[in-house]
Design a protein around this motif. Structure first.
Motif, PDB file in Angstrom:
ATOM      1  N   LEU A 260       0.855  -1.186   0.000  1.00 17.88           N
ATOM      2  CA  LEU A 260       0.000   0.000   0.000  1.00 17.88           C
ATOM      3  C   LEU A 260       0.894   1.240   0.000  1.00 17.88           C
ATOM      4  O   LEU A 260       1.681   1.450   0.922  1.00 17.88           O
ATOM      5  N   SER A 261       0.798   2.053  -1.041  1.00 12.71           N
ATOM      6  CA  SER A 261       1.578   3.289  -1.098  1.00 12.71           C
ATOM      7  C   SER A 261       0.685   4.471  -0.730  1.00 12.71           C
ATOM      8  O   SER A 261      -0.520   4.475  -1.019  1.00 12.71           O
ATOM      9  N   LEU A 262       1.261   5.465  -0.071  1.00 13.31           N
ATOM     10  CA  LEU A 262       0.525   6.611   0.437  1.00 13.31           C
ATOM     11  C   LEU A 262       0.957   7.893  -0.254  1.00 13.31           C
ATOM     12  O   LEU A 262       2.155   8.112  -0.479  1.00 13.31           O
ATOM     13  N   GLU A 263      -0.024   8.724  -0.562  1.00 11.48           N
ATOM     14  CA  GLU A 263       0.227  10.085  -0.994  1.00 11.48           C
ATOM     15  C   GLU A 263      -0.364  11.010   0.061  1.00 11.48           C
ATOM     16  O   GLU A 263      -1.575  11.016   0.294  1.00 11.48           O
ATOM     17  N   ASN A 264       0.501  11.773   0.700  1.00  4.98           N
ATOM     18  CA  ASN A 264       0.072  12.647   1.786  1.00  4.98           C
ATOM     19  C   ASN A 264      -0.231  14.038   1.237  1.00  4.98           C
ATOM     20  O   ASN A 264       0.667  14.836   0.993  1.00  4.98           O
ATOM     21  N   GLY A 265      -1.499  14.310   1.033  1.00  2.34           N
ATOM     22  CA  GLY A 265      -1.920  15.629   0.576  1.00  2.34           C
ATOM     23  C   GLY A 265      -2.534  16.458   1.687  1.00  2.34           C
ATOM     24  O   GLY A 265      -3.250  17.431   1.417  1.00  2.34           O
ATOM     25  N   LEU A 266      -2.261  16.090   2.948  1.00  2.00           N
ATOM     26  CA  LEU A 266      -2.816  16.799   4.094  1.00  2.00           C
ATOM     27  C   LEU A 266      -1.985  18.041   4.397  1.00  2.00           C
ATOM     28  O   LEU A 266      -0.753  18.013   4.307  1.00  2.00           O
ATOM     29  N   HIS A 277     -12.089  19.034  10.068  1.00  2.00           N
ATOM     30  CA  HIS A 277     -10.739  18.475  10.058  1.00  2.00           C
ATOM     31  C   HIS A 277     -10.744  16.960  10.254  1.00  2.00           C
ATOM     32  O   HIS A 277      -9.705  16.315  10.106  1.00  2.00           O
ATOM     33  N   ARG A 278     -11.872  16.412  10.607  1.00  2.00           N
ATOM     34  CA  ARG A 278     -11.937  14.990  10.955  1.00  2.00           C
ATOM     35  C   ARG A 278     -12.265  14.088   9.770  1.00  2.00           C
ATOM     36  O   ARG A 278     -12.252  12.865   9.911  1.00  2.00           O
ATOM     37  N   TYR A 279     -12.541  14.677   8.639  1.00  2.00           N
ATOM     38  CA  TYR A 279     -12.969  13.869   7.501  1.00  2.00           C
ATOM     39  C   TYR A 279     -12.166  14.236   6.253  1.00  2.00           C
ATOM     40  O   TYR A 279     -12.667  14.937   5.362  1.00  2.00           O
ATOM     41  N   PRO A 280     -10.919  13.783   6.160  1.00  2.00           N
ATOM     42  CA  PRO A 280     -10.136  14.061   4.951  1.00  2.00           C
ATOM     43  C   PRO A 280     -10.721  13.330   3.756  1.00  2.00           C
ATOM     44  O   PRO A 280     -11.433  12.326   3.894  1.00  2.00           O
ATOM     45  N   LYS A 281     -10.429  13.838   2.581  1.00  2.00           N
ATOM     46  CA  LYS A 281     -10.877  13.173   1.362  1.00  2.00           C
ATOM     47  C   LYS A 281     -10.010  11.950   1.119  1.00  2.00           C
ATOM     48  O   LYS A 281      -8.785  12.006   1.185  1.00  2.00           O
ATOM     49  N   PHE A 282     -10.672  10.834   0.839  1.00  2.00           N
ATOM     50  CA  PHE A 282     -10.007   9.542   0.666  1.00  2.00           C
ATOM     51  C   PHE A 282     -10.158   9.106  -0.781  1.00  2.00           C
ATOM     52  O   PHE A 282     -11.272   8.944  -1.277  1.00  2.00           O
ATOM     53  N   ASP A 283      -9.037   8.918  -1.471  1.00  2.00           N
ATOM     54  CA  ASP A 283      -9.046   8.419  -2.850  1.00  2.00           C
ATOM     55  C   ASP A 283      -8.150   7.186  -2.917  1.00  2.00           C
ATOM     56  O   ASP A 283      -7.058   7.163  -2.331  1.00  2.00           O
ATOM     57  N   ILE A 284      -8.592   6.162  -3.642  1.00  2.00           N
ATOM     58  CA  ILE A 284      -7.830   4.931  -3.735  1.00  2.00           C
ATOM     59  C   ILE A 284      -7.810   4.423  -5.169  1.00  2.00           C
ATOM     60  O   ILE A 284      -8.811   4.500  -5.880  1.00  2.00           O
ATOM     61  N   ASP A 285      -6.654   3.946  -5.555  1.00  2.00           N
ATOM     62  CA  ASP A 285      -6.477   3.311  -6.858  1.00  2.00           C
ATOM     63  C   ASP A 285      -6.002   1.891  -6.598  1.00  2.00           C
ATOM     64  O   ASP A 285      -4.852   1.673  -6.209  1.00  2.00           O
ATOM     65  N   SER A 286      -6.900   0.925  -6.765  1.00  2.00           N
ATOM     66  CA  SER A 286      -6.592  -0.464  -6.432  1.00  2.00           C
ATOM     67  C   SER A 286      -6.077  -1.214  -7.650  1.00  2.00           C
ATOM     68  O   SER A 286      -6.637  -1.106  -8.742  1.00  2.00           O
ATOM     69  N   GLY A 287      -5.027  -2.000  -7.432  1.00  2.00           N
ATOM     70  CA  GLY A 287      -4.497  -2.866  -8.467  1.00  2.00           C
ATOM     71  C   GLY A 287      -4.593  -4.320  -8.063  1.00  2.00           C
ATOM     72  O   GLY A 287      -5.151  -4.653  -7.015  1.00  2.00           O
ATOM     73  N   GLN A 288      -4.039  -5.198  -8.878  1.00  2.00           N
ATOM     74  CA  GLN A 288      -4.137  -6.625  -8.613  1.00  2.00           C
ATOM     75  C   GLN A 288      -3.339  -7.029  -7.379  1.00  2.00           C
ATOM     76  O   GLN A 288      -3.750  -7.904  -6.616  1.00  2.00           O
ATOM     77  N   ASP A 289      -2.198  -6.380  -7.152  1.00  2.00           N
ATOM     78  CA  ASP A 289      -1.311  -6.790  -6.069  1.00  2.00           C
ATOM     79  C   ASP A 289      -1.194  -5.765  -4.951  1.00  2.00           C
ATOM     80  O   ASP A 289      -0.476  -5.996  -3.976  1.00  2.00           O
ATOM     81  N   GLY A 290      -1.854  -4.629  -5.080  1.00  2.00           N
ATOM     82  CA  GLY A 290      -1.728  -3.601  -4.059  1.00  2.00           C
ATOM     83  C   GLY A 290      -2.632  -2.425  -4.363  1.00  2.00           C
ATOM     84  O   GLY A 290      -3.521  -2.496  -5.211  1.00  2.00           O
ATOM     85  N   ALA A 291      -2.399  -1.328  -3.652  1.00  2.00           N
ATOM     86  CA  ALA A 291      -3.244  -0.154  -3.829  1.00  2.00           C
ATOM     87  C   ALA A 291      -2.444   1.108  -3.529  1.00  2.00           C
ATOM     88  O   ALA A 291      -1.415   1.068  -2.836  1.00  2.00           O
TER      89      ALA A 291
END
Length: 530
Positions: A260-266, A277-291
């Motif tokens: 799982l790789s992270l992009e910190n846009g906070l 402040h308690r609800y950041p936007k969550f975006d995910i790009d899922s692949g076959q072996d990870g996300a």
């Protein structure tokens, strides 16, 4: 006259009504309740049938008058106590939307019974049935095993082959316990693994569907699909910590995941910690072996620490990612692939770890209404009673057989997945009351009651009734879905007596806070009755 809970041949349901005579002694009478608000299950949610909420059926007015004359009783058109009626009116919920039972333990005579035989949706309150049947069928000391096998020789710390992990449905394999499991393998001499990580989940049948099938929210943790081998409820916790020194936000995950790789846009902002402040936007790009996950939004410096829990990977891929990081942290070496398979006849057992006992884990199922844990329990019941693999059908059959053995006839019951995360689940208030009566007579009654949320103190009731006389005196299982608000449990009266309370509300558009207001009114009324 039909008895309580039965119907006459015209199909008119009957309800028990309380009234008080001149000596203030409680008496009971029976009047027809009118046409039920029939509920249908559809993809769009629970909606009343056309015309069902427009009032009483015509037979009611005719028969009510006849009954009043025949039995010379003070018949009321609405059996709901005034306190409960006012609470429902304040939330714009009609009286026809609720089923109620209030009764003392060890009695068959209810203090209040309103539409008690009506089959309604109980949401998570159905967990009471799954956990009680599991407690009696499996025992409070039941534990789930997780096993590790080697497939190949182990010499000088090197496993020349695969490591095989077999799960038996442990519903509480959290990160800390998985670390201990891997630590035990290191203690047994395993350091370098030259082969693959093979995961065996065959103790449960592969469950159909996807996490988003229920409500279109595939990343919400409550939608996790059961699996015999899961890590941390399949949840990834994103931890966000303000860092004044770097003028930024530190972002980590638990469990740590190699795939799982992270992009910190906070971004860090000054000022108080607010709700936005308690609800950041969550975006995910899922692949076959990870996300790949990206979080964006603002976090105030005054915020201590915030977390967001989401489903990010399938169960096996999720566990594999956690294994790689934790194994490395323990000083091990592993560069192999993930494989799904089964333990073979020549595989050698390295270690077996047992979960905490069911009597303890029930607290998570009921106090915090954990869907995945409860669904794992139903599959375990099926596997233990009918043989593996565990299936939902086997679990349901075992629960039905248990109900029969306890003399609990619930013809209206639709158990579905056992957790209430379904539009099909049905039970009546009377059925839940009978279940709670049976639980009170169970040798495992203390374990069962202690698993329920305690008003004002813990679980899903921790924020309610804090300044009320009921604080610490109500063990109540709650449940809510779209159009559903429900509760069932026990009150402890000032004299030490126990009283059962059940309330099922099915009404289009009801919000959880509206349901709570009505539930609290019911609890206060039930507590105040002598």
């Amino acid at each position: 006259m039909p008895r309580h809970g039965q119907s006459d041949r015209c199909g008119v349901d009957w309800i028990t009504v309380l009234f008080t005579d001149t000596d203030a002694a409680r008496k009971r009478s029976v009047i027809p309740a009118g046409e039920p608000v029939a509920m249908r299950s559809a993809a769009a949610g629970l909606q009343p049938e056309d015309g069902a909420s427009r009032g009483l059926w015509w037979p009611v007015s005719l028969m009510a008058g006849a009954l009043c004359a025949a039995y010379a009783v003070a018949c009321a058109g609405d059996p709901l106590p005034d306190e409960i009626k006012r609470a429902m009116a304040a939330q714009n919920v009609p009286g026809s939307a609720i089923s109620l039972v209030v009764e003392d333990v060890d009695t068959t005579q209810p203090i209040l019974s309103v539409e008690a035989s009506r089959a309604r949706h109980p949401a998570s309150v159905i967990k009471l049935l799954t956990t009680l049947s599991g407690l009696e069928l499996l025992g409070p000391d039941y534990t789930w095993n997780t096993e590790a096998y080697r497939r190949g020789p182990l010499r000088n710390g090197t496993l020349s082959g695969d490591l095989v992990i077999k799960g038996y449905g442990d519903p509480f394999m959290v990160t800390e316990r998985f670390w201990l499991f891997l630590r035990a393998l290191r203690d047994r001499g395993v350091r370098d693994i030259e082969g693959a990580l093979v995961l065996d989940s065959s103790y449960f049948e592969t469950q159909p569907g996807q996490p988003g099938d229920f409500d279109g929210k595939p990343y919400r943790v409550y939608n996790a699909i059961p699996d015999a081998l899961t890590l941390n409820f399949q949840s990834t916790e994103f931890r966000m910590i303000p860092d004044a020194e770097t003028d930024g936000v530190r972002l980590t995950t638990m469990p740590p995941l190699a795939n799982l790789s992270l992009e910190n846009g906070l971004r860090l902002v000054s000022g108080p910690c607010r709700s936005e402040h308690r609800y950041p936007k969550f975006d995910i790009d899922s692949g076959q072996d990870g996300a790949r996950v990206r979080l964006t939004g603002a976090l105030a410096l005054d915020c201590d620490k915030l977390s967001l829990n989401r489903l990010t990977l399938p169960p096996s891929t999720h566990l594999y990612g956690g294994f790689r990081v934790l194994w490395s942290e323990l000083g091990g070496q592993f560069d192999g692939a993930l494989q799904l398979g089964r333990v073979g006849p020549d595989d050698a057992l390295l270690y077996r770890q047992s979960s905490p006992p069911l009597g303890e884990l029930m607290r998570g199922m009921n106090k915090f209404s954990n869907n995945l844990m409860t669904r794992q329990l139903l599959l375990t019941i099926g596997a233990e009673m009918a043989g593996p693999p565990g299936t939902v059908a086997k679990g349901r059959e075992a629960v039905r057989a248990w109900l029969d053995s306890r003399g609990l006839a619930l013809p209206e019951l639709v158990l579905d997945n056992g957790a209430g995360l379904s539009r099909e689940t049905r039970i009546s208030a009377a059925g839940l009351a009978r279940l709670l009566q049976a639980a009170y007579q169970s040798p495992y009654m203390p374990e069962f009651i202690s698993s329920l949320p305690l008003a004002a103190l813990d679980g899903t009731m921790r924020r309610r009734l804090k300044t009320d006389a009921l604080a610490g005196r109500a063990h109540i299982k709650t449940g809510s879905l779209r159009d559903v608000s429900a509760m069932a449990g026990y009150l402890t009266l000032p004299g030490g007596q126990r009283r059962i309370v059940v309330a099922l509300i099915n009404h289009p558009g009801i919000q959880h806070w509206q349901g709570w207001e009505i539930q609290d009114a019911v609890l206060r009324w039930a507590y105040d009755q002598d």
